[in-house]
Design a protein around this motif. Structure first.
Motif, mmCIF file in Angstrom:
data_model
loop_
_atom_site.group_PDB
_atom_site.id
_atom_site.type_symbol
_atom_site.label_atom_id
_atom_site.label_comp_id
_atom_site.label_asym_id
_atom_site.label_seq_id
_atom_site.Cartn_x
_atom_site.Cartn_y
_atom_site.Cartn_z
ATOM 1 N N TYR A 73 5.755 -7.833 12.532
ATOM 2 C CA TYR A 73 4.807 -6.968 11.843
ATOM 3 C C TYR A 73 3.857 -6.385 12.885
ATOM 4 O O TYR A 73 3.789 -6.847 14.018
ATOM 5 C CB TYR A 73 3.995 -7.738 10.781
ATOM 6 N N THR A 74 3.113 -5.365 12.475
ATOM 7 C CA THR A 74 2.082 -4.769 13.316
ATOM 8 C C THR A 74 0.753 -4.918 12.596
ATOM 9 O O THR A 74 0.643 -4.581 11.404
ATOM 10 C CB THR A 74 2.369 -3.270 13.554
ATOM 11 N N PHE A 75 -0.238 -5.447 13.279
ATOM 12 C CA PHE A 75 -1.575 -5.596 12.731
ATOM 13 C C PHE A 75 -2.232 -4.219 12.653
ATOM 14 O O PHE A 75 -2.200 -3.465 13.614
ATOM 15 C CB PHE A 75 -2.402 -6.528 13.626
ATOM 16 N N ASN A 76 -2.853 -3.898 11.501
ATOM 17 C CA ASN A 76 -3.562 -2.631 11.336
ATOM 18 C C ASN A 76 -5.078 -2.832 11.323
ATOM 19 O O ASN A 76 -5.772 -2.265 12.142
ATOM 20 C CB ASN A 76 -3.122 -1.908 10.076
ATOM 21 N N LYS A 77 -5.568 -3.616 10.348
ATOM 22 C CA LYS A 77 -7.011 -3.829 10.259
ATOM 23 C C LYS A 77 -7.338 -4.955 9.291
ATOM 24 O O LYS A 77 -6.482 -5.406 8.534
ATOM 25 C CB LYS A 77 -7.735 -2.557 9.832
ATOM 26 N N ILE A 78 -8.616 -5.374 9.338
ATOM 27 C CA ILE A 78 -9.133 -6.400 8.439
ATOM 28 C C ILE A 78 -10.207 -5.767 7.567
ATOM 29 O O ILE A 78 -11.069 -5.028 8.060
ATOM 30 C CB ILE A 78 -9.717 -7.586 9.229
ATOM 31 N N ASN A 79 -10.138 -6.045 6.271
ATOM 32 C CA ASN A 79 -11.148 -5.592 5.309
ATOM 33 C C ASN A 79 -11.862 -6.819 4.758
ATOM 34 O O ASN A 79 -11.222 -7.678 4.143
ATOM 35 C CB ASN A 79 -10.502 -4.829 4.144
ATOM 36 N N ILE A 80 -13.164 -6.903 4.984
ATOM 37 C CA ILE A 80 -13.935 -8.051 4.505
ATOM 38 C C ILE A 80 -14.685 -7.638 3.254
ATOM 39 O O ILE A 80 -15.521 -6.750 3.286
ATOM 40 C CB ILE A 80 -14.905 -8.549 5.585
ATOM 41 N N GLU A 81 -14.350 -8.288 2.147
ATOM 42 C CA GLU A 81 -14.974 -8.001 0.855
ATOM 43 C C GLU A 81 -14.938 -9.258 0.009
ATOM 44 O O GLU A 81 -13.850 -9.769 -0.245
ATOM 45 C CB GLU A 81 -14.228 -6.916 0.105
ATOM 46 N N PRO A 82 -15.994 -9.760 -0.487
ATOM 47 C CA PRO A 82 -17.382 -9.462 -0.148
ATOM 48 C C PRO A 82 -17.776 -10.214 1.120
ATOM 49 O O PRO A 82 -16.926 -10.860 1.732
ATOM 50 C CB PRO A 82 -18.144 -10.012 -1.361
ATOM 51 N N GLN A 83 -19.041 -10.162 1.457
ATOM 52 C CA GLN A 83 -19.528 -10.939 2.592
ATOM 53 C C GLN A 83 -19.532 -12.418 2.198
ATOM 54 O O GLN A 83 -19.349 -12.752 1.032
ATOM 55 C CB GLN A 83 -20.924 -10.454 2.992
ATOM 56 N N PRO A 84 -19.725 -13.334 3.166
ATOM 57 C CA PRO A 84 -19.692 -14.770 2.848
ATOM 58 C C PRO A 84 -20.685 -15.133 1.742
ATOM 59 O O PRO A 84 -21.759 -14.532 1.641
ATOM 60 C CB PRO A 84 -20.114 -15.425 4.162
ATOM 61 N N ILE B 184 0.842 -1.192 0.000
ATOM 62 C CA ILE B 184 0.000 0.000 0.000
ATOM 63 C C ILE B 184 0.880 1.246 0.000
ATOM 64 O O ILE B 184 0.638 2.200 -0.732
ATOM 65 C CB ILE B 184 -0.941 0.012 1.222
ATOM 66 N N SER B 185 1.911 1.220 0.841
ATOM 67 C CA SER B 185 2.852 2.334 0.892
ATOM 68 C C SER B 185 4.174 1.849 1.467
ATOM 69 O O SER B 185 4.230 0.818 2.138
ATOM 70 C CB SER B 185 2.304 3.488 1.736
ATOM 71 N N GLN B 186 5.226 2.594 1.189
ATOM 72 C CA GLN B 186 6.548 2.288 1.726
ATOM 73 C C GLN B 186 7.317 3.588 1.874
ATOM 74 O O GLN B 186 7.278 4.440 0.990
ATOM 75 C CB GLN B 186 7.307 1.344 0.801
ATOM 76 N N ASP B 187 8.020 3.724 3.019
ATOM 77 C CA ASP B 187 8.833 4.932 3.185
ATOM 78 C C ASP B 187 10.302 4.601 2.938
ATOM 79 O O ASP B 187 10.675 3.460 2.681
ATOM 80 C CB ASP B 187 8.575 5.589 4.548
ATOM 81 N N TRP B 188 11.139 5.633 3.018
ATOM 82 C CA TRP B 188 12.562 5.469 2.700
ATOM 83 C C TRP B 188 13.294 4.568 3.685
ATOM 84 O O TRP B 188 14.333 4.004 3.362
ATOM 85 C CB TRP B 188 13.239 6.838 2.655
ATOM 86 N N SER B 189 12.770 4.403 4.889
ATOM 87 C CA SER B 189 13.446 3.549 5.874
ATOM 88 C C SER B 189 13.074 2.078 5.720
ATOM 89 O O SER B 189 13.597 1.224 6.429
ATOM 90 C CB SER B 189 13.107 4.019 7.295
ATOM 91 N N GLY B 190 12.163 1.765 4.778
ATOM 92 C CA GLY B 190 11.786 0.376 4.542
ATOM 93 C C GLY B 190 10.557 -0.072 5.312
ATOM 94 O O GLY B 190 10.262 -1.262 5.373
ATOM 95 N N ILE B 191 9.816 0.852 5.881
ATOM 96 C CA ILE B 191 8.573 0.490 6.557
ATOM 97 C C ILE B 191 7.475 0.419 5.502
ATOM 98 O O ILE B 191 7.225 1.377 4.784
ATOM 99 C CB ILE B 191 8.209 1.495 7.669
ATOM 100 N N GLN B 192 6.878 -0.767 5.410
ATOM 101 C CA GLN B 192 5.850 -1.017 4.416
ATOM 102 C C GLN B 192 4.495 -1.238 5.064
ATOM 103 O O GLN B 192 4.397 -1.914 6.080
ATOM 104 C CB GLN B 192 6.147 -2.312 3.642
ATOM 105 N N GLU B 193 3.464 -0.709 4.434
ATOM 106 C CA GLU B 193 2.098 -1.106 4.746
ATOM 107 C C GLU B 193 1.689 -2.038 3.623
ATOM 108 O O GLU B 193 1.832 -1.700 2.446
ATOM 109 C CB GLU B 193 1.174 0.107 4.813
ATOM 110 N N ARG B 194 1.202 -3.225 4.021
ATOM 111 C CA ARG B 194 0.857 -4.248 3.043
ATOM 112 C C ARG B 194 -0.549 -4.752 3.275
ATOM 113 O O ARG B 194 -1.039 -4.770 4.401
ATOM 114 C CB ARG B 194 1.826 -5.428 3.140
ATOM 115 N N SER B 195 -1.168 -5.212 2.208
ATOM 116 C CA SER B 195 -2.473 -5.849 2.266
ATOM 117 C C SER B 195 -2.291 -7.302 1.833
ATOM 118 O O SER B 195 -1.773 -7.569 0.743
ATOM 119 C CB SER B 195 -3.461 -5.139 1.336
ATOM 120 N N LEU B 196 -2.702 -8.232 2.706
ATOM 121 C CA LEU B 196 -2.534 -9.661 2.452
ATOM 122 C C LEU B 196 -3.909 -10.323 2.357
ATOM 123 O O LEU B 196 -4.693 -10.248 3.307
ATOM 124 C CB LEU B 196 -1.732 -10.306 3.587
ATOM 125 N N PRO B 197 -4.223 -10.967 1.221
ATOM 126 C CA PRO B 197 -5.543 -11.576 1.051
ATOM 127 C C PRO B 197 -5.603 -13.002 1.628
ATOM 128 O O PRO B 197 -4.655 -13.782 1.502
ATOM 129 C CB PRO B 197 -5.726 -11.587 -0.462
#
Length: 132
Positions: free
Chosen positions: A92-103, A43-56
């Motif tokens: 890693y640090t947990f940020n949030k869960i995105n549920i798409e679509p519903q069951p 999702i994003s990455q800064d110059w120090s190598g900290i990444q925000e990632r989305s894992l399905p």
């Protein structure tokens, strides 16, 4: 990274699951599984190598009791939708869960069992090695 194990442990705390959910695809021996999907993205990455990632991820349940399948995956969806914190191994640090679509019911196989799926992604932050 222990993310899939932590999520599986969280899901398996739900009372009255039809069976213990395993980490892995559905098979002849397993009708209730949880696995990662291809397509993780940065999702994003800064110059120090900290990444925000989305894992399905995906939860799958095969059953001939369609009401049980639907209700079980809705309960899992509601549980995951309420997760705001997750203990981690520190990689890693947990940020949030995105549920798409519903069951949803995806198919009925030749044995007349339905396969119910719940797809979601987990956003994490982690430090990556920039190889300097």
């Amino acid at each position: 990274m222990d993310l899939i194990e932590k999520l599986a442990d969280k899901i398996n705390t739900l009372p009255n699951l039809p069976q213990t959910m395993i980490i892995g695809q559905l098979s002849n021996a397993n009708d209730f599984g949880f696995y990662s999907q291809p397509g993780s993205q940065v999702i994003s990455q800064d110059w120090s190598g900290i990444q925000e990632r989305s894992l399905p991820f995906e939860v799958a349940l095969r059953t001939d009791d369609f009401e049980l399948g639907n209700n079980t995956l809705w309960r899992i969806s509601e549980l995951l939708d309420g997760v705001t914190r997750l203990e981690t191994d520190g990689t890693y640090t947990f940020n949030k869960i995105n549920i798409e679509p519903q069951p949803f019911l995806t198919m009925i196989d030749v044995s007349e069992k339905g396969v119910f799926l719940l797809d979601f992604s987990v956003e994490i932050t982690q430090q990556i090695d920039l190889g300097e």
